[in-house]
Motif scaffolding. Structure first.
Motif, PDB file in Angstrom:
ATOM      1  N   ALA A   1       2.642  -7.172  -3.704  1.00 18.49           N
ATOM      2  CA  ALA A   1       2.962  -5.853  -4.053  1.00 18.49           C
ATOM      3  C   ALA A   1       2.934  -5.560  -5.362  1.00 18.49           C
TER       4      ALA A   1
ATOM      5  N   GLU B   1      -2.156  -2.051   3.556  1.00 17.54           N
ATOM      6  CA  GLU B   1      -1.182  -2.680   4.225  1.00 17.54           C
ATOM      7  C   GLU B   1      -0.877  -4.316   3.835  1.00 17.54           C
TER       8      GLU B   1
ATOM      9  N   TYR C   1       1.911  -5.958   2.369  1.00 19.55           N
ATOM     10  CA  TYR C   1       3.279  -6.000   3.207  1.00 19.55           C
ATOM     11  C   TYR C   1       3.099  -7.035   4.251  1.00 19.55           C
TER      12      TYR C   1
END
Length: 390
Positions: free
Chosen positions: A139, A236, A239
């Protein structure tokens, strides 16, 4: 100790969202070439300990760590200036060589202070903190990539490594007593190598470590290809990666308690059989389906990595158990051998993961089966030795 190891995880995982972008800029030909930006750092992580391990036994643990950080920082700037795949690979290997110092010396420091199941317990706590990095690193890498460019990821790594080095200098005492120092020499390395090779338990668990790390490294290097390219989950991906890291971290946290109660050998045995069973089940169910639903894939990965979480610290601790008197050189040699196995395993299997996840689970199955065979061998050998002693 966790901070020392975390710089290694950061240098690998923060780069994952940027592999495609870097590949385009340096002119890689296939997505499989991008995997080399991950796997090649492990080459350095395998080579470096052969120097830093004996050096730490000769000069102390701390000077080797400082030298390693200096090499890592220089290598980071080489990566930033790279304009071809070859230069980038050189920089990543050199980064690995530098990071091998804190990574290897960390294990030697823990071995200086702890033994047996309690060493495995400390390793578990260290690794839990260490695994917080894979949860946040992708991230962070994605954030830097979106707001700056891929070079910014390397700059962040440099800053963090400097902070950790200063913290280590201020807070960690030298654990190698002067009377235990061993002069650095080529003969010392060769003698330590031969002595390590003579311990069947050490070598068997080192091979098991190579197989486990090799199979996991396939996932690590191909995760961006799987989730972003095969499944189209670009946003995504960080995550999903973080969620799977939680699965490993949970197992390692539980291991800190379980290992003292049940012992390292039982934990390794149950985990290896679980790893093999889940891998084989996936191959049987999805042998004709290259892309099962993402929820199913993540579910299988979660169970796999939960099993792996019980293996990392325990296998290394079992390998180091008979060679505590040469902890520095033994940690270096066992790390070198396991990495020498892991990199080719991950590179070969990774070439087949371009269009399907099935080859990944086939690789998991083969590696875990071979690891079980080695485990049964060492159990049989230890049983014979016990009977002879009786």
């Amino acid at each position: 100790m966790a901070a020392l190891m975390s710089v290694t995880a950061l240098s690998i995982d923060a780069l994952l969202p940027a592999l495609g972008v870097i590949g385009k800029e340096i002119g890689t030909v296939t997505p499989a070439d991008n995997q080399l930006l991950v796997t090649m750092i492990f080459v350095g992580l395998g080579i470096g300990p052969l120097v830093f391990g004996p050096m730490s036994d000769a000069t102390g643990r701390k000077p080797s760590v400082y030298l390693g950080f200096i090499i890592f920082i220089i290598a980071s700037f080489i990566c930033v200036s790279a304009e071809s795949l070859e230069v980038m690979i050189f920089g990543r290997i050199l980064q690995g060589i530098g990071l091998s110092a804190p990574r290897t010396i960390c294990i030697a420091i823990i071995r200086d202070l702890f033994d047996g199941d309690y060493m495995a317990r400390i390793m578990s706590f260290v690794t839990v903190v260490f695994l917080l990095i894979p949860i946040v690193a992708p991230a962070m890498g994605k954030f830097v990539l979106n707001h700056y460019d891929w070079k910014g990821i390397f700059y962040v790594q440099v800053v963090i490594s400097v902070v950790v080095a200063i913290w280590f200098w201020l807070r960690q005492k030298e654990t190698l007593h002067p009377e235990n120092k061993i002069p650095f020499s080529v003969k010392r390395i060769s003698d330590g190598f031969l002595e390590t090779l003579r311990h069947k338990q050490t070598m068997s668990y080192t091979f098991i470590s190579g197989l486990v790390v090799g199979s996991f490294l396939v996932y690590l290097s191909a995760s961006q290809q799987i989730f972003e390219v095969q499944y189209g989950l670009v946003e995504e991906f960080p995550y999903i990666f973080a969620g799977l890291a939680v699965s490993i971290g949970t197992a390692i946290l539980l291991n800190a308690t379980f290992v003292v109660r049940f012992g390292m050998e039982k934990m390794v045995t149950y985990s290896l059989f679980g790893f093999f069973a889940v891998s084989l089940l996936y191959v049987i169910i999805f042998n004709s389906n290259p892309h099962p639903p993402i929820a199913v894939l993540v579910g299988f990965f979660s169970v796999q990595f939960f099993c792996i979480g019980f293996l990392f610290g325990n296998v290394r601790a079992l390998a180091m158990q008979p060679v505590g008197h040469i902890a520095g050189i033994a940690a270096a040699i066992t790390g070198f051998i396991s990495t020498l196995m892991a990199v080719p395993i991950s590179t070969i299997i990774g070439r087949y993961v371009e269009h399907s996840t099935l080859p990944l689970f086939i690789g998991f199955s083969v590696c875990s089966f071979l690891a079980i065979c080695l485990l049964l061998y060492i159990k049989k050998t230890n049983k014979k030795i016990s009977e002879l002693n009786i």
